[in-house]
Design a protein around this motif. Structure first.
Motif, PDB file in Angstrom:
ATOM      1  N   SER A  22       0.863  -1.178   0.000  1.00 41.04           N
ATOM      2  CA  SER A  22       0.000   0.000   0.000  1.00 41.04           C
ATOM      3  C   SER A  22       0.897   1.225   0.000  1.00 41.04           C
ATOM      4  CB  SER A  22      -0.939   0.005   1.206  1.00 41.04           C
ATOM      5  OG  SER A  22      -0.192   0.037   2.394  1.00 41.04           O
TER       6      SER A  22
ATOM      7  N   SER B  30      -5.823  -4.576 -10.528  1.00 39.71           N
ATOM      8  CA  SER B  30      -6.655  -4.453  -9.321  1.00 39.71           C
ATOM      9  C   SER B  30      -5.823  -4.249  -8.062  1.00 39.71           C
ATOM     10  CB  SER B  30      -7.578  -5.665  -9.168  1.00 39.71           C
ATOM     11  OG  SER B  30      -6.823  -6.837  -9.010  1.00 39.71           O
TER      12      SER B  30
ATOM     13  N   LYS C  89      -4.366  -0.639  -7.972  1.00 37.41           N
ATOM     14  CA  LYS C  89      -5.440   0.304  -7.627  1.00 37.41           C
ATOM     15  C   LYS C  89      -5.752   0.245  -6.137  1.00 37.41           C
ATOM     16  CE  LYS C  89     -10.056   0.020  -8.464  1.00 37.41           C
ATOM     17  NZ  LYS C  89     -11.257  -0.168  -9.283  1.00 37.41           N
ATOM     18  N   SER C  90      -5.866  -0.953  -5.584  1.00 36.64           N
ATOM     19  CA  SER C  90      -6.202  -1.066  -4.160  1.00 36.64           C
ATOM     20  C   SER C  90      -5.047  -0.652  -3.249  1.00 36.64           C
ATOM     21  CB  SER C  90      -6.673  -2.481  -3.827  1.00 36.64           C
ATOM     22  OG  SER C  90      -5.635  -3.406  -3.999  1.00 36.64           O
ATOM     23  N   SER C  91      -3.822  -0.555  -3.794  1.00 34.11           N
ATOM     24  CA  SER C  91      -2.687  -0.116  -2.976  1.00 34.11           C
ATOM     25  C   SER C  91      -2.687   1.399  -2.759  1.00 34.11           C
ATOM     26  CB  SER C  91      -1.359  -0.541  -3.611  1.00 34.11           C
ATOM     27  OG  SER C  91      -1.014   0.299  -4.695  1.00 34.11           O
ATOM     28  N   LEU C  92      -3.486   2.099  -3.553  1.00 34.00           N
ATOM     29  CA  LEU C  92      -3.537   3.558  -3.452  1.00 34.00           C
ATOM     30  C   LEU C  92      -4.556   3.992  -2.405  1.00 34.00           C
ATOM     31  CD1 LEU C  92      -3.596   4.333  -7.281  1.00 34.00           C
ATOM     32  CD2 LEU C  92      -1.643   4.626  -5.737  1.00 34.00           C
TER      33      LEU C  92
ATOM     34  N   THR D 170      -7.734   5.783  -0.844  1.00 30.50           N
ATOM     35  CA  THR D 170      -9.065   5.939  -1.436  1.00 30.50           C
ATOM     36  C   THR D 170      -9.240   7.290  -2.129  1.00 30.50           C
ATOM     37  OG1 THR D 170      -9.863   4.613   0.407  1.00 30.50           O
ATOM     38  CG2 THR D 170     -11.529   5.690  -0.934  1.00 30.50           C
TER      39      THR D 170
ATOM     40  N   HIS E 275      -6.888   9.162  -3.503  1.00 35.69           N
ATOM     41  CA  HIS E 275      -5.843   9.471  -4.494  1.00 35.69           C
ATOM     42  C   HIS E 275      -6.483   9.661  -5.871  1.00 35.69           C
ATOM     43  CE1 HIS E 275      -2.154   9.173  -6.858  1.00 35.69           C
ATOM     44  NE2 HIS E 275      -1.501   9.395  -5.720  1.00 35.69           N
TER      45      HIS E 275
ATOM     46  N   ARG F  54      -6.402   6.623  -8.184  1.00 34.12           N
ATOM     47  CA  ARG F  54      -7.371   5.575  -7.827  1.00 34.12           C
ATOM     48  C   ARG F  54      -8.767   5.948  -8.313  1.00 34.12           C
ATOM     49  NH1 ARG F  54      -7.818   1.964  -2.450  1.00 34.12           N
ATOM     50  NH2 ARG F  54      -9.759   0.921  -2.974  1.00 34.12           N
ATOM     51  N   LYS F  55      -9.113   7.224  -8.141  1.00 29.42           N
ATOM     52  CA  LYS F  55     -10.420   7.686  -8.629  1.00 29.42           C
ATOM     53  C   LYS F  55     -10.496   7.531 -10.150  1.00 29.42           C
ATOM     54  CE  LYS F  55     -11.245  10.996  -4.911  1.00 29.42           C
ATOM     55  NZ  LYS F  55     -11.348  12.408  -4.547  1.00 29.42           N
TER      56      LYS F  55
ATOM     57  N   THR G  57     -10.970   3.949 -11.130  1.00 25.49           N
ATOM     58  CA  THR G  57     -12.321   3.500 -10.812  1.00 25.49           C
ATOM     59  C   THR G  57     -13.311   4.070 -11.824  1.00 25.49           C
ATOM     60  OG1 THR G  57     -11.754   3.395  -8.467  1.00 25.49           O
ATOM     61  CG2 THR G  57     -14.105   3.451  -9.010  1.00 25.49           C
TER      62      THR G  57
END
Length: 155
Positions: free
Chosen positions: A84, A115, A118-121, A123, A125, A128-129, A132
């Motif tokens: 992360s 995936s 993305k999940s290491s960033l 919420t 960031h 990440r947005k 998504t």
């Protein structure tokens, strides 16, 4: 020079790449391989029984067996899940760390790379947005998107 502490499989692989043009000449391959050995590996070679090696393949197999404890073990896929972005870490530092670990995993896991990165960033960031809101489908697209956000971060 092989020092006895690095991965012997990688050493043989790099040696084979350097010697690809001469790969059909077994005697030359054996002689030149010896010149790639450091002190520890040369001591191993000097300890081989006379006439115990009949081919370059046999030499590299014996070499690999002897230095097997230095083999680099691939990381498990789930090691990506533990990554992360750290507090105060730049996107460049985070992605460098991520790709270094990803490259140590054996296999092709593009979908997992997307995936897990993305999940290491965090919420909130921006990247990440973006991932998504506008999903991507390939590792190349992920790297391009990361580069775009790194450039923004560096400005």
């Amino acid at each position: 020079m092989y020092n006895g502490r690095t991965d012997p499989v990688e050493h043989v692989s790099q040696f084979n790449q350097m010697m690809a043009v001469y790969s059909k000449d077994e005697a030359l391959m054996c002689k030149v391989f010896l010149s790639s050995l450091g002190l520890v590996a040369m001591r191993w070679f000097d300890g081989l029984r006379p006439n115990s090696i009949d081919s370059f393949k046999q030499l590299t197999q014996a070499f690999g067996f002897h230095f097997i404890t230095s083999n680099r073990v691939p990381r498990p896929l789930d090691s990506l899940l533990s990554l992360s972005m750290r507090e105060g870490e730049t996107l460049k530092a985070n992605s460098d760390r991520y790709w270094e670990m990803y490259n140590e995993i054996k296999g092709n896991y593009d979908d997992v790379a997307i995936s897990t990165f993305k999940s290491s960033l965090p919420t909130k960031h921006g990247l990440r947005k973006s991932l998504t809101g506008k999903p991507i489908t390939s590792q190349r697209q992920l790297m391009d998107r990361i580069d775009k956000y790194k450039r923004v971060e560096e400005d």
